[in-house]
Write a protein that holds these residues in place. Structure first.
Motif, mmCIF file in Angstrom:
data_model
loop_
_atom_site.group_PDB
_atom_site.id
_atom_site.type_symbol
_atom_site.label_atom_id
_atom_site.label_comp_id
_atom_site.label_asym_id
_atom_site.label_seq_id
_atom_site.Cartn_x
_atom_site.Cartn_y
_atom_site.Cartn_z
ATOM 1 N N VAL A 118 0.843 -1.204 0.000
ATOM 2 C CA VAL A 118 0.000 0.000 0.000
ATOM 3 C C VAL A 118 0.877 1.252 0.000
ATOM 4 O O VAL A 118 0.622 2.198 -0.748
ATOM 5 C CB VAL A 118 -0.961 0.002 1.223
ATOM 6 C CG1 VAL A 118 -1.617 1.356 1.413
ATOM 7 C CG2 VAL A 118 -2.008 -1.085 1.062
ATOM 8 N N ARG A 119 1.918 1.244 0.802
ATOM 9 C CA ARG A 119 2.827 2.406 0.858
ATOM 10 C C ARG A 119 3.523 2.627 -0.486
ATOM 11 O O ARG A 119 3.643 3.758 -0.958
ATOM 12 C CB ARG A 119 3.862 2.213 1.963
ATOM 13 C CG ARG A 119 3.286 2.397 3.340
ATOM 14 C CD ARG A 119 4.372 2.425 4.408
ATOM 15 N NE ARG A 119 3.779 2.410 5.722
ATOM 16 C CZ ARG A 119 3.861 1.397 6.588
ATOM 17 N NH1 ARG A 119 4.558 0.328 6.273
ATOM 18 N NH2 ARG A 119 3.268 1.470 7.759
ATOM 19 N N LYS A 120 3.985 1.536 -1.112
ATOM 20 C CA LYS A 120 4.638 1.642 -2.421
ATOM 21 C C LYS A 120 3.678 2.226 -3.455
ATOM 22 O O LYS A 120 4.052 3.078 -4.257
ATOM 23 C CB LYS A 120 5.129 0.271 -2.903
ATOM 24 C CG LYS A 120 6.372 -0.220 -2.231
ATOM 25 C CD LYS A 120 6.743 -1.595 -2.780
ATOM 26 C CE LYS A 120 7.731 -2.293 -1.888
ATOM 27 N NZ LYS A 120 7.913 -3.700 -2.274
ATOM 28 N N GLU A 121 2.449 1.741 -3.431
ATOM 29 C CA GLU A 121 1.441 2.222 -4.386
ATOM 30 C C GLU A 121 1.135 3.700 -4.145
ATOM 31 O O GLU A 121 0.976 4.467 -5.097
ATOM 32 C CB GLU A 121 0.166 1.373 -4.272
ATOM 33 C CG GLU A 121 -0.922 1.743 -5.247
ATOM 34 C CD GLU A 121 -0.561 1.515 -6.711
ATOM 35 O OE1 GLU A 121 -1.345 1.960 -7.576
ATOM 36 O OE2 GLU A 121 0.489 0.913 -7.021
ATOM 37 N N THR A 122 1.068 4.110 -2.896
ATOM 38 C CA THR A 122 0.825 5.510 -2.565
ATOM 39 C C THR A 122 1.944 6.394 -3.107
ATOM 40 O O THR A 122 1.684 7.439 -3.698
ATOM 41 C CB THR A 122 0.688 5.689 -1.039
ATOM 42 O OG1 THR A 122 -0.386 4.865 -0.577
ATOM 43 C CG2 THR A 122 0.425 7.133 -0.658
ATOM 44 N N VAL A 123 3.176 5.956 -2.944
ATOM 45 C CA VAL A 123 4.331 6.701 -3.460
ATOM 46 C C VAL A 123 4.261 6.778 -4.981
ATOM 47 O O VAL A 123 4.472 7.837 -5.577
ATOM 48 C CB VAL A 123 5.659 6.054 -2.989
ATOM 49 C CG1 VAL A 123 6.842 6.629 -3.751
ATOM 50 C CG2 VAL A 123 5.833 6.245 -1.495
ATOM 51 N N ARG A 124 3.944 5.654 -5.623
ATOM 52 C CA ARG A 124 3.853 5.616 -7.086
ATOM 53 C C ARG A 124 2.781 6.594 -7.591
ATOM 54 O O ARG A 124 3.020 7.362 -8.527
ATOM 55 C CB ARG A 124 3.526 4.197 -7.565
ATOM 56 C CG ARG A 124 3.579 4.030 -9.085
ATOM 57 C CD ARG A 124 3.037 2.689 -9.531
ATOM 58 N NE ARG A 124 1.608 2.556 -9.345
ATOM 59 C CZ ARG A 124 0.695 3.091 -10.166
ATOM 60 N NH1 ARG A 124 1.052 3.807 -11.199
ATOM 61 N NH2 ARG A 124 -0.589 2.915 -9.932
ATOM 62 N N ILE A 125 1.642 6.604 -6.946
ATOM 63 C CA ILE A 125 0.550 7.492 -7.361
ATOM 64 C C ILE A 125 0.947 8.959 -7.165
ATOM 65 O O ILE A 125 0.700 9.793 -8.042
ATOM 66 C CB ILE A 125 -0.751 7.152 -6.589
ATOM 67 C CG1 ILE A 125 -1.287 5.812 -7.084
ATOM 68 C CG2 ILE A 125 -1.792 8.245 -6.738
ATOM 69 C CD1 ILE A 125 -2.418 5.246 -6.248
ATOM 70 N N LYS A 126 1.589 9.261 -6.045
ATOM 71 C CA LYS A 126 2.030 10.640 -5.802
ATOM 72 C C LYS A 126 3.040 11.092 -6.860
ATOM 73 O O LYS A 126 2.987 12.219 -7.338
ATOM 74 C CB LYS A 126 2.634 10.787 -4.403
ATOM 75 C CG LYS A 126 1.603 10.899 -3.325
ATOM 76 C CD LYS A 126 2.246 11.157 -1.977
ATOM 77 C CE LYS A 126 1.186 11.272 -0.906
ATOM 78 N NZ LYS A 126 1.768 11.510 0.416
ATOM 79 N N GLN A 127 3.961 10.210 -7.205
ATOM 80 C CA GLN A 127 4.945 10.545 -8.231
ATOM 81 C C GLN A 127 4.263 10.778 -9.571
ATOM 82 O O GLN A 127 4.592 11.727 -10.288
ATOM 83 C CB GLN A 127 5.989 9.429 -8.367
ATOM 84 C CG GLN A 127 6.982 9.386 -7.240
ATOM 85 C CD GLN A 127 7.920 8.193 -7.332
ATOM 86 O OE1 GLN A 127 7.603 7.179 -7.958
ATOM 87 N NE2 GLN A 127 9.068 8.306 -6.688
ATOM 88 N N MET A 128 3.308 9.918 -9.899
ATOM 89 C CA MET A 128 2.584 10.042 -11.153
ATOM 90 C C MET A 128 1.813 11.372 -11.182
ATOM 91 O O MET A 128 1.830 12.083 -12.194
ATOM 92 C CB MET A 128 1.605 8.868 -11.298
ATOM 93 C CG MET A 128 1.019 8.709 -12.683
ATOM 94 S SD MET A 128 0.045 7.194 -12.826
ATOM 95 C CE MET A 128 -1.404 7.647 -11.880
ATOM 96 N N GLN A 129 1.177 11.730 -10.081
ATOM 97 C CA GLN A 129 0.432 12.985 -10.016
ATOM 98 C C GLN A 129 1.374 14.188 -10.117
ATOM 99 O O GLN A 129 1.048 15.184 -10.765
ATOM 100 C CB GLN A 129 -0.380 13.058 -8.723
ATOM 101 C CG GLN A 129 -1.561 12.120 -8.711
ATOM 102 C CD GLN A 129 -2.246 12.041 -7.360
ATOM 103 O OE1 GLN A 129 -1.671 12.376 -6.331
ATOM 104 N NE2 GLN A 129 -3.491 11.562 -7.375
ATOM 105 N N ALA A 130 2.542 14.093 -9.505
ATOM 106 C CA ALA A 130 3.517 15.178 -9.565
ATOM 107 C C ALA A 130 4.015 15.370 -10.992
ATOM 108 O O ALA A 130 4.148 16.502 -11.475
ATOM 109 C CB ALA A 130 4.686 14.895 -8.627
#
Length: 149
Positions: A118-130
C-alpha cells in the motif's frame, strides 16, 4: 453597531472536548486513564499542557500501554483493518506488542507485506500525479509565451 460587535467578539468561551476526544488526540486508551480525566472535560489549553509536559500517568500509558488500536497498528506496522483481520480487537500493552513482533505470526507477516505494498502504491501514485502536474504546468507556460515569429 460597533459596540455590539465588540461585545460579541470579546466574549470567548473556552473550547472543551470530551475525554474520549482528548485521549484520541493524546494517543492513549481512554479506559486506562485516571478517573478524573475520564469523568471531566478537557479544554484546549489543558490538552496543550498535557502534550507539552505530560504527567507521569500519561508518560506511563504512552510507554507501557495499554494502547488504543491506531497505536497498536502503528507499532506493528500494519493497518487497523489488518489488526481486525488478525483477530486483535483489544488494546495491547507494549510488552504484548513486542511479543507479537517476536512471534511474527503468519497473519502479521501477511499484513505487514500488504501495508508495504500500500505504501509503495501511494508513493507511485504521488509521483505520477507530480509528473502530471509538472507536464501540465509546462504546457500552460508554453501556451502563455508570446509568439515571436
Amino acid at each position: 453597531m460597533l459596540d455590539t460587535l465588540d461585545l460579541m467578539t470579546s466574549h470567548q468561551t473556552t473550547q472543551t472536548m470530551k475525554p474520549a476526544t482528548a485521549a484520541k488526540k493524546l494517543g492513549v486508551y481512554l479506559e486506562a486513564t485516571p478517573a478524573e480525566f475520564q469523568e471531566g472535560v478537557v479544554s484546549r489549553t489543558e490538552l496543550t499542557a498535557l502534550q507539552a509536559e505530560p504527567p507521569q500517568w500519561l508518560q506511563d500509558l504512552r510507554n507501557n500501554g495499554p494502547h488504543p488500536r491506531p497505536v497498536v497498528a502503528g507499532k506493528l506496522g500494519i493497518s487497523i483493518a489488518g489488526l481486525a483481520r488478525g483477530g486483535v480487537t483489544e488494546p495491547l500493552t507494549t510488552e504484548q506488542i513486542e511479543a507479537l513482533k517476536q512471534e511474527m505470526p503468519e497473519w502479521l507477516e501477511k499484513e505487514r507485506a500488504t501495508q508495504a505494498d500500500v505504501r509503495k502504491e501511494t508513493v507511485r501514485i504521488k509521483q505520477m500525479q507530480a509528473e502530471k502536474a509538472e507536464k501540465s504546468a509546462k504546457a500552460e507556460k508554453a501556451e502563455k509565451k508570446p509568439d515571436r515569429s
